[in-house]
Design a protein around this motif. Sequence first.
Motif, PDB file in Angstrom:
ATOM      1  N   ASP A 151       0.878  -1.168   0.000  1.00 29.31           N
ATOM      2  CA  ASP A 151       0.000   0.000   0.000  1.00 29.31           C
ATOM      3  C   ASP A 151       0.916   1.219   0.000  1.00 29.31           C
ATOM      4  N   ASP A 152       0.892   1.987  -1.097  1.00 32.43           N
ATOM      5  CA  ASP A 152       1.826   3.112  -1.242  1.00 32.43           C
ATOM      6  C   ASP A 152       1.690   4.150  -0.136  1.00 32.43           C
ATOM      7  N   ALA A 153       0.468   4.450   0.252  1.00 26.46           N
ATOM      8  CA  ALA A 153       0.266   5.464   1.297  1.00 26.46           C
ATOM      9  C   ALA A 153       0.811   4.978   2.638  1.00 26.46           C
ATOM     10  N   LEU A 154       0.558   3.717   2.971  1.00 25.74           N
ATOM     11  CA  LEU A 154       1.081   3.159   4.225  1.00 25.74           C
ATOM     12  C   LEU A 154       2.609   3.097   4.180  1.00 25.74           C
ATOM     13  N   THR A 155       3.150   2.685   3.047  1.00 27.16           N
ATOM     14  CA  THR A 155       4.610   2.641   2.898  1.00 27.16           C
ATOM     15  C   THR A 155       5.206   4.022   3.117  1.00 27.16           C
ATOM     16  N   HIS A 156       4.600   5.022   2.504  1.00 29.07           N
ATOM     17  CA  HIS A 156       5.113   6.389   2.667  1.00 29.07           C
ATOM     18  C   HIS A 156       5.018   6.832   4.125  1.00 29.07           C
ATOM     19  N   LEU A 157       3.925   6.505   4.781  1.00 33.20           N
ATOM     20  CA  LEU A 157       3.747   6.864   6.191  1.00 33.20           C
ATOM     21  C   LEU A 157       4.816   6.197   7.064  1.00 33.20           C
ATOM     22  N   VAL A 158       5.022   4.903   6.858  1.00 37.36           N
ATOM     23  CA  VAL A 158       6.020   4.175   7.658  1.00 37.36           C
ATOM     24  C   VAL A 158       7.417   4.715   7.375  1.00 37.36           C
ATOM     25  N   PHE A 159       7.722   4.925   6.084  1.00 39.44           N
ATOM     26  CA  PHE A 159       9.044   5.457   5.767  1.00 39.44           C
ATOM     27  C   PHE A 159       9.236   6.844   6.380  1.00 39.44           C
ATOM     28  N   ALA A 160       8.208   7.690   6.297  1.00 42.42           N
ATOM     29  CA  ALA A 160       8.314   9.035   6.876  1.00 42.42           C
ATOM     30  C   ALA A 160       8.561   8.956   8.382  1.00 42.42           C
ATOM     31  N   ALA A 161       7.903   8.020   9.042  1.00 45.21           N
ATOM     32  CA  ALA A 161       8.130   7.841  10.480  1.00 45.21           C
ATOM     33  C   ALA A 161       9.575   7.409  10.738  1.00 45.21           C
ATOM     34  N   LEU A 162      10.056   6.445   9.959  1.00 47.31           N
ATOM     35  CA  LEU A 162      11.436   5.971  10.129  1.00 47.31           C
ATOM     36  C   LEU A 162      12.434   7.081   9.830  1.00 47.31           C
ATOM     37  N   ASP A 163      12.182   7.827   8.758  1.00 49.71           N
ATOM     38  CA  ASP A 163      13.069   8.925   8.383  1.00 49.71           C
ATOM     39  C   ASP A 163      13.130   9.963   9.501  1.00 49.71           C
ATOM     40  N   GLY A 164      11.977  10.271  10.069  1.00 49.73           N
ATOM     41  CA  GLY A 164      11.938  11.222  11.180  1.00 49.73           C
ATOM     42  C   GLY A 164      12.670  10.706  12.403  1.00 49.73           C
ATOM     43  N   LEU A 165      12.526   9.414  12.691  1.00 52.23           N
ATOM     44  CA  LEU A 165      13.228   8.834  13.844  1.00 52.23           C
ATOM     45  C   LEU A 165      14.741   8.863  13.639  1.00 52.23           C
ATOM     46  N   VAL A 166      15.172   8.561  12.413  1.00 52.04           N
ATOM     47  CA  VAL A 166      16.612   8.620  12.119  1.00 52.04           C
ATOM     48  C   VAL A 166      17.116  10.046  12.322  1.00 52.04           C
ATOM     49  N   PHE A 167      16.387  11.009  11.767  1.00 50.18           N
ATOM     50  CA  PHE A 167      16.793  12.409  11.893  1.00 50.18           C
ATOM     51  C   PHE A 167      16.857  12.840  13.358  1.00 50.18           C
ATOM     52  N   GLN A 168      15.842  12.474  14.130  1.00 52.81           N
ATOM     53  CA  GLN A 168      15.826  12.861  15.540  1.00 52.81           C
ATOM     54  C   GLN A 168      16.937  12.189  16.327  1.00 52.81           C
ATOM     55  N   GLN A 169      17.189  10.915  16.058  1.00 43.18           N
ATOM     56  CA  GLN A 169      18.281  10.264  16.782  1.00 43.18           C
ATOM     57  C   GLN A 169      19.620  10.862  16.385  1.00 43.18           C
ATOM     58  N   LEU A 170      19.768  11.168  15.113  1.00 38.27           N
ATOM     59  CA  LEU A 170      21.013  11.763  14.631  1.00 38.27           C
ATOM     60  C   LEU A 170      21.270  13.108  15.296  1.00 38.27           C
ATOM     61  N   THR A 171      20.215  13.904  15.451  1.00 39.25           N
ATOM     62  CA  THR A 171      20.396  15.241  16.001  1.00 39.25           C
ATOM     63  C   THR A 171      20.334  15.292  17.520  1.00 39.25           C
TER      64      THR A 171
END
Length: 193
Positions: A151-171
């Motif tokens: 499901d493209d929308a769910l994939t985008h949502l999950v990826f966005a969550a992961l991307d945000g978590l990576v960014f927050q942990q990095l910073t």
Amino acid sequence: MVCVDPDTVTRPAPAHGSKRQALIDATITLVARGGLRNFTYRAVAREAGVAHGLVAHHFGSRDALIEEALRYTLDSSAEVLTDVTEGSSLDDFVSHLAELVSREPDLQAFQYELILESRRNPELAPLVENLYAAYRDATADALERVGITRDDALTHLVFAALDGLVFQQLTMGNSARTEASLAKLRQFLASAR
């Protein structure tokens, strides 16, 4: 007391034949740690332990070097994505994400710097889109392996969550918060099956 000017310190010269890769690695390190503001041929050469003329010799321009470094991180991302998404259960899904960010912070920071730079430099936009497309594809594949219909929308949502978590942990460097958030994400995904 002896003061050492960090701008005059050079790294040991890389072995013959590895100078091009040393320049790419130096680019990733410098951009990740200082952004593009102070990114110069001399700084890259100093970090790589080579003569500054080799930057132009191997890449021709500063932009070409940056583009090549972004391509390299895209290729490296394939290995990173395998590490993060190789499990076949929800318990395994992104179980190594916090460790990955801690292990490769410069790679992640470089990518974020270039993602932002692509807003100012449209030539980088296709490379950034390829980077994100690779991450989204790997996320979709991983979700399918754990029994979630594509499901493209769910994939985008999950990826966005992961991307945000990576960014927050990095910073912010809070791997415990990342792990707790990933546990909640896994619960959410379990209900989405």
